[in-house]
Design an enzyme around this catalytic site. Structure first.
Site, PDB file in Angstrom:
ATOM      1  N   GLU A  90      -4.955   0.141  10.843  1.00  0.00           N
ATOM      2  CA  GLU A  90      -6.324   0.635  10.892  1.00  0.00           C
ATOM      3  C   GLU A  90      -7.147  -0.013  12.012  1.00  0.00           C
ATOM      4  O   GLU A  90      -8.217   0.467  12.362  1.00  0.00           O
ATOM      5  CB  GLU A  90      -7.016   0.437   9.536  1.00  0.00           C
ATOM      6  CG  GLU A  90      -8.234   1.315   9.378  1.00  0.00           C
ATOM      7  CD  GLU A  90      -8.771   1.365   7.969  1.00  0.00           C
ATOM      8  OE1 GLU A  90      -9.927   1.784   7.794  1.00  0.00           O
ATOM      9  OE2 GLU A  90      -8.028   0.999   7.031  1.00  0.00           O
ATOM     10  N   GLU A  98      -4.275  -4.582   9.070  1.00  0.00           N
ATOM     11  CA  GLU A  98      -4.523  -3.550   8.056  1.00  0.00           C
ATOM     12  C   GLU A  98      -3.531  -2.387   8.123  1.00  0.00           C
ATOM     13  O   GLU A  98      -3.913  -1.235   8.350  1.00  0.00           O
ATOM     14  CB  GLU A  98      -5.957  -3.028   8.165  1.00  0.00           C
ATOM     15  CG  GLU A  98      -7.011  -4.100   7.936  1.00  0.00           C
ATOM     16  CD  GLU A  98      -8.416  -3.525   7.891  1.00  0.00           C
ATOM     17  OE1 GLU A  98      -8.571  -2.400   7.389  1.00  0.00           O
ATOM     18  OE2 GLU A  98      -9.342  -4.203   8.351  1.00  0.00           O
ATOM     19  N   HIS A 103       0.808  -1.221   0.000  1.00  0.00           N
ATOM     20  CA  HIS A 103       0.000   0.000   0.000  1.00  0.00           C
ATOM     21  C   HIS A 103       0.843   1.274   0.000  1.00  0.00           C
ATOM     22  O   HIS A 103       0.858   2.010  -0.970  1.00  0.00           O
ATOM     23  CB  HIS A 103      -0.941  -0.026   1.205  1.00  0.00           C
ATOM     24  CG  HIS A 103      -1.903   1.102   1.256  1.00  0.00           C
ATOM     25  ND1 HIS A 103      -1.636   2.290   1.905  1.00  0.00           N
ATOM     26  CD2 HIS A 103      -3.136   1.250   0.740  1.00  0.00           C
ATOM     27  CE1 HIS A 103      -2.664   3.111   1.770  1.00  0.00           C
ATOM     28  NE2 HIS A 103      -3.587   2.501   1.069  1.00  0.00           N
ATOM     29  N   HIS A 130      -1.468   0.628   6.846  1.00  0.00           N
ATOM     30  CA  HIS A 130      -1.620   1.567   5.728  1.00  0.00           C
ATOM     31  C   HIS A 130      -0.372   2.452   5.625  1.00  0.00           C
ATOM     32  O   HIS A 130       0.608   2.067   5.023  1.00  0.00           O
ATOM     33  CB  HIS A 130      -2.891   2.392   5.901  1.00  0.00           C
ATOM     34  CG  HIS A 130      -4.142   1.640   5.586  1.00  0.00           C
ATOM     35  ND1 HIS A 130      -4.513   1.328   4.303  1.00  0.00           N
ATOM     36  CD2 HIS A 130      -5.109   1.132   6.390  1.00  0.00           C
ATOM     37  CE1 HIS A 130      -5.652   0.661   4.314  1.00  0.00           C
ATOM     38  NE2 HIS A 130      -6.034   0.523   5.571  1.00  0.00           N
TER      39      HIS A 130
END
Length: 299
Positions: free
Chosen positions: A288, A272, A232, A274
């Site tokens: 997240e 998650e 990401h 990021h």
């Protein structure tokens, strides 16, 4: 396209809870005050983690704050994806926001430009904007579809990922754009950062690869061992390598300029991760699920 083996990292990984799981820490940056600032995308807030005692202070802002960067004026600048504005907050917590010229543009990427202004992408409008420290806004057509992350290149131009165009874009400060198509089908690039080698490095979330592009447009792609890793964000580390988050696998990756990859597992595969940034000599990433992770590599 290069191939290689991926190693498991042996560095120290710590995680710090900074919010509830619904707040969504998304991106982060070291501020001019030495603190770590991060966005809470689902809470409509920007938070500060004190470098001495770890205390977290939360500042309400507009809805959907996403990417945050230090600006040229000693403040933090960030995109407000859902209110379609550009936010600014001082280390003391004073907040202001600015409206792009195009309504409903979905601002996402943001960077301090080479010209003393802040530049940002309008992903939903296929445009790239510029805002001065006085709040004057200018916009230009993006060189392709869905401009996402944005950074200043070593050539004095703005470089961005074109997520739905499967390309990397270059925009001069006078608005001249060029697109460089990527070899991988369905690459869907997101993050981009200037590397220590004079090139730009980017993530291909759709193809599970890390890419490198020279300022002349030559592209190299490095496939990760897990095609579903969904890389990401990416940043240049203090060790001369590039560091990136693997949103799909719950890991943080490190790639040298020669293409050697090391992976560092986080506490949960569904954490998650990021945004990623350098802070206090280590790599920090926003999870997240409500935490910040700190990765320090052993020498």
């Amino acid at each position: 396209m290069n191939t290689f083996s991926e190693k498991q990292g042996t560095g120290s990984v710590e995680e710090f809870t900074v919010s509830d799981a619904d707040a969504g820490p998304y991106a982060l940056a070291e501020g001019p005050d030495g603190a770590l600032w991060f966005t809470l995308v689902h809470r409509g807030a920007v938070a500060r983690r004190d470098p001495d005692d770890g205390r977290v202070t939360v500042h309400p802002v507009g809805e959907g704050p996403t990417v945050i960067v230090p600006g040229p004026d000693g403040a933090l600048w960030f995109t407000e994806y859902r209110t379609h504005r550009i936010g600014r907050i001082t280390p003391g917590g004073d907040y202001a926001s600015f409206a792009p010229l195009t309504p409903g543009g979905g601002p996402f990427g943001i960077t301090a430009g080479p010209d003393g202004a802040v530049w940002f992408t309008l992903s939903a409008a296929d445009r790239i904007g510029r805002v001065t420290m006085d709040g004057e806004v200018t916009e230009y057509p993006a060189p392709g579809a869905f401009p996402s992350a944005l950074t200043t290149g070593p050539d004095g131009a703005l470089w961005c990922t074109l997520n739905q165009g499967d390309a990397v874009g270059r925009l001069t400060t006078d608005g001249h754009g060029t697109a460089y198509p990527l070899p991988a089908e369905g690459a869907a690039p997101v993050g981009i950062a200037a590397g220590p080698d004079g090139a730009l490095w980017f993530t291909e979330i759709g193809a599970g690869r890390i890419g490198r592009i020279t300022v002349g447009g030559d592209i190299t792609e490095y496939p990760l061992s897990d095609p579903a890793a969904r890389p990401h964000a990416v940043t240049a580390g203090p060790d001369g390598a590039l560091w990136f988050t693997e949103w799909g696998s719950g890991r943080v990756g490190r790639i040298t300029v020669d293409g050697d990859v090391t992976a560092y597992a986080l506490s949960r595969p569904d954490s998650e991760p990021h945004g990623i940034a350098v802070h206090d000599g280590a790599l920090w990433c926003a999870l997240e699920t409500g935490s910040l992770a700190r990765i320090e590599v052993r020498s």
